[in-house]
Design a protein around this motif. Sequence first.
Motif, PDB file in Angstrom:
ATOM      1  N   ASP A  29       0.541  -1.383   0.097  1.00 54.82           N
ATOM      2  CA  ASP A  29       0.113   0.019  -0.051  1.00 54.82           C
ATOM      3  C   ASP A  29       0.749   1.467   0.156  1.00 54.82           C
ATOM      4  OD1 ASP A  29      -2.605   1.325  -0.467  1.00 54.82           O
ATOM      5  OD2 ASP A  29      -3.138   0.847   1.656  1.00 54.82           O
ATOM      6  N   GLN A  30       1.992   1.097  -0.472  1.00 56.84           N
ATOM      7  CA  GLN A  30       2.889   2.539  -0.563  1.00 56.84           C
ATOM      8  C   GLN A  30       3.069   2.623  -1.878  1.00 56.84           C
ATOM      9  OE1 GLN A  30       4.017   4.236   2.388  1.00 56.84           O
ATOM     10  NE2 GLN A  30       2.668   2.878   3.430  1.00 56.84           N
ATOM     11  N   GLY A  41       5.415   4.440  -3.242  1.00 58.44           N
ATOM     12  CA  GLY A  41       6.769   4.376  -3.500  1.00 58.44           C
ATOM     13  C   GLY A  41       7.315   3.343  -3.694  1.00 58.44           C
ATOM     14  N   ASN A  42       6.892   2.227  -3.320  1.00 58.56           N
ATOM     15  CA  ASN A  42       7.267   0.896  -3.706  1.00 58.56           C
ATOM     16  C   ASN A  42       6.930   0.187  -4.795  1.00 58.56           C
ATOM     17  OD1 ASN A  42       8.453   0.909  -0.914  1.00 58.56           O
ATOM     18  ND2 ASN A  42       6.607  -0.015   0.013  1.00 58.56           N
ATOM     19  N   PRO A  47      -1.383  -0.255  -4.075  1.00 58.68           N
ATOM     20  CA  PRO A  47      -1.607   1.172  -3.582  1.00 58.68           C
ATOM     21  C   PRO A  47      -2.568   1.817  -4.887  1.00 58.68           C
ATOM     22  CG  PRO A  47       0.585   1.069  -4.303  1.00 58.68           C
ATOM     23  CD  PRO A  47       0.231  -0.439  -4.224  1.00 58.68           C
TER      24      PRO A  47
END
Lengths: 365, 353
Positions: free
Chosen positions: B85-86, B88-89, B146
Motif C-alpha cells: 500500500d505504499q 513509492g514501492n 496502492p
Amino acid sequence: MSVATGRSAVLEQNRSPRGERVLRALRTPSGAIFVLVAVLFVAVLAANPSFGEPGSLIRFIGRTAPIAIAAIGQYFVIVSGEFDLSMGSVVTAQVIIAGNLIGQDEARALPVLALMLVFGAFVGLVNGLVTTLLRVPSFIVTLGTMLALLGLVLYWTGGAATGNPADSFRQIGRGGIRDVPVLEIIPYPVLILAAVAAGAFWLMRRPYGRTLVAVGDNAQAAALTGAPVWWIRTRAFMLSSLAATVAGIILVGYAGVHPSVGRGYEFTAITAVVLGGVVLGGGRGWVLSAAAGAFALELLFTLLNFVGVQSTWRDSVQGAIIILAVGAAAQNWQRRRRTAASPTHDPNRPIEAPRPTPGTTEGGT
Amino acid sequence: MNRLTSTHIVYLVALLTVVAGTVLVGSTGRNFFSAGNISDILTGTSILGFIAIGQTLVILVGSLDLSVPYVISLSSLIGAGIMADQAGNILPAVLAALLVSALIGLANGAVVAGLKVHGFIATLGMGLIVSGYLGSTYQGSSGQAPLAFRLIGATGLGPVPVSTLIMLACAAVVLVMLNTTRLGHAMYAVGGDASVARMSGIRTTTPVIAAHVLCSVLAGLAGLLLAARLGVGSPTIGSQGGYALLSIAAVVLGGTLLAGGKGSLVGTLGGVLIFAMLDNIMSVLQINPFLKDVVRGIVIVVAVAVYARRRTVHRQARFGRTSTPPPGPGDARSGDDDGRSGRDAGTRDGVTA
C-alpha cells in the motif's frame, strides 16, 4: 563384413543369458523405473516397517490401481505420438453417470456399467477421429473434449454432483475376496489391475501393439508399409478412454461421487507414463513401465507422508523428482545415441542413402 | 496475396464472431459496439493476451509452458506484498516480481534446453514446485496494491483500457523481435528443426532459454495486472483461470503449429480476441457458466479443424513433380537421428503433409 559382424553381435545379444538381458534392460529408462520403484519401496519400509506386511501392501496396490490403469491407457496414446488430456474429465463424467443413473436400484448396475463402457469408447472414438481425420493436434482435440465433457456433466448435475450408487456397484472399488490365507483380503481393484496389465501386455505383443509403436516412431513409414494409421491411433484413443472409464468405476467405490474426483488425472497419468521411460512424441517405451511409473508416484506420496513432509510441500517434491527422473532418462537416451551403442550401426561405415534413379522420380505417375 | 494464410482465416473467424455477436447481442436489445461492451471485450483480451504472447514464443521453439498459472500467482503475491500500500514501492515491487518470474523462466529453459526434458514435463514439474511453495507460504490473498497502481487496472483511453494498451505494446516489441532480430529468426529455425538449425551454426539452446524467460516475464506482467485489478495478490488466481491450457489453445487457434517452427504472433492475438468476444457474448446472453466451457471446447476444436486440413496444402512438395535435381546422398536428412526433437518435427510435418 562389418554388417555381418553387426548382425551376429545383435544375435549374440539377443541370445545372451536371461539374467544378462534383464540387467541390460534395467539400464534403459523403461527398466530403470523398476529400480526406482524398488528404491522407493525400501525407503518407505525404512520409514514405516509395517508397510511391508502383506495385508497393507495389497491394500496399497488396490489404492494405486486406478491411477495405474489410467497410466496404461495413456500409454497407448502417448506411444502412438499423441496426448490424451480428456482423461480426467472422462473419469469425472463416468463417476457422475454412475452416481446419477444407478441410484439405489441394484438391477440398473449392469446396464449402466455397459452404458459407461460404450460412452467411454465413444469419447475415445470422437477424440481419435477428430485427431486423425480432421488433423487437429490431439493436444487441442482432447483439451476441447476435456472442457466440453466436464462442462456438460456439471451442467447436467447443476454443478453439485449428488447421487450414491447402489452398494453392489461400489463393491467393485471397495470390496474384495475375503479370508485369503496370507493377505486377509484381495481387493477387486488389484484383480482388475492385474487383468488390465495382462491384457495390455498381451496386446502390445500382438500385431496391433507392434504397429502402434511403429506409428508412434514414424507415422509416415508405418503408412508406407500399409498400416491404417488413422484407425490404429483412433483405437489407441478408445483404449485410453476405456481405461479412464475403468478407473472411474473403481473410484466410485472408494472415493464416492463428487465433481472433483478425477481432477488432474490426465496430468498424473502422463507424468506416470513419462516417469516410466516412455518418450513423449511416441515410439519408445514399455507398457508395464508406465504402470510402474504410477506405482513410483504413489510410493513417493506414501514416503512423503511417512517422513512427515508438510502436505503443502508435496507438490514441490513431486515436481523436482519428475524433472530429475525424466532429465536423467533423457541423458541416458542421448548418451546411447551419441556413442552409437547399437551394434548394428558402425559409425565408420555410414549407410549410403539410396540414390534415386531417373526412372523413379520422373517416370512414375 | 492470392492465398489465404492461417492468419487470414483466424481474422475471418474473428469477423464471423463479430457478426454473430452483433446479431445475438442485438437480439437481447443491447448494442455489441457500445463503448462499455468494447471496453469489456478489450479488458478480457489483456490477461490472456500477455500469456498467449509468451506462449507463442515458447511453442514456436517447439516447447510448451504449463507453469504460467503459478508464475502469475507468485508474481501477483510478490508484487502486492512488496508494495504494501505504499506508492513509492511500486517500482521495486514490479522489478522484483518480474525478476523472480524471469528466474523461473530461466530454470524452465535450462531444463528444456540443457537436460533435454520435454517442455510439457519440465514446465509441469516447475509448476508443481512453485505451487508447493505457494501452498506452504501463503494461506490466502495477501499484500495490498496502492491506489496509483490499481488505477492501471481501472482506467482507459476512451474505450481502450490501459492494460490492453500495455499488452499491445508488449506484442509490438515481441513482433519486432521475432521478425527483425537474429534471436527471432533463430527461434523459428530451432523450432522448425533443431538439428538443421544447429548445423547451420545457430546455438540451439539460446533461443529456447530466451523464449522461456520472455514467456515467464510476460506471465509475471499478467500477474501484476491481476494484482492491480484485485488490489491484492492471490495464490490461486492463476490456476483458477485455467490460463495455461487456454493460452495454448489461443496460440494454436491463431495458426501456430504446436510442433513449433511455424506461426505468427498476429494470429495469436486474433485467437485471443476470438476467446474474449466469445466470453463477452456468452456473458451478455447469460449462458450457464458450465455450458460456456462446452461452447469454448467445441469452438476450439472446430476452429482449429477448419484450417488444420488446409494449412498443409500450402507446403511445397519436397520430392517428386519438381524439376529440381534430386537430392544427393548425405543430404540434410542424414542428420536426423541425432536430435530427437528434429526427428519429431519431421514426422509431424510428414503426417500432416
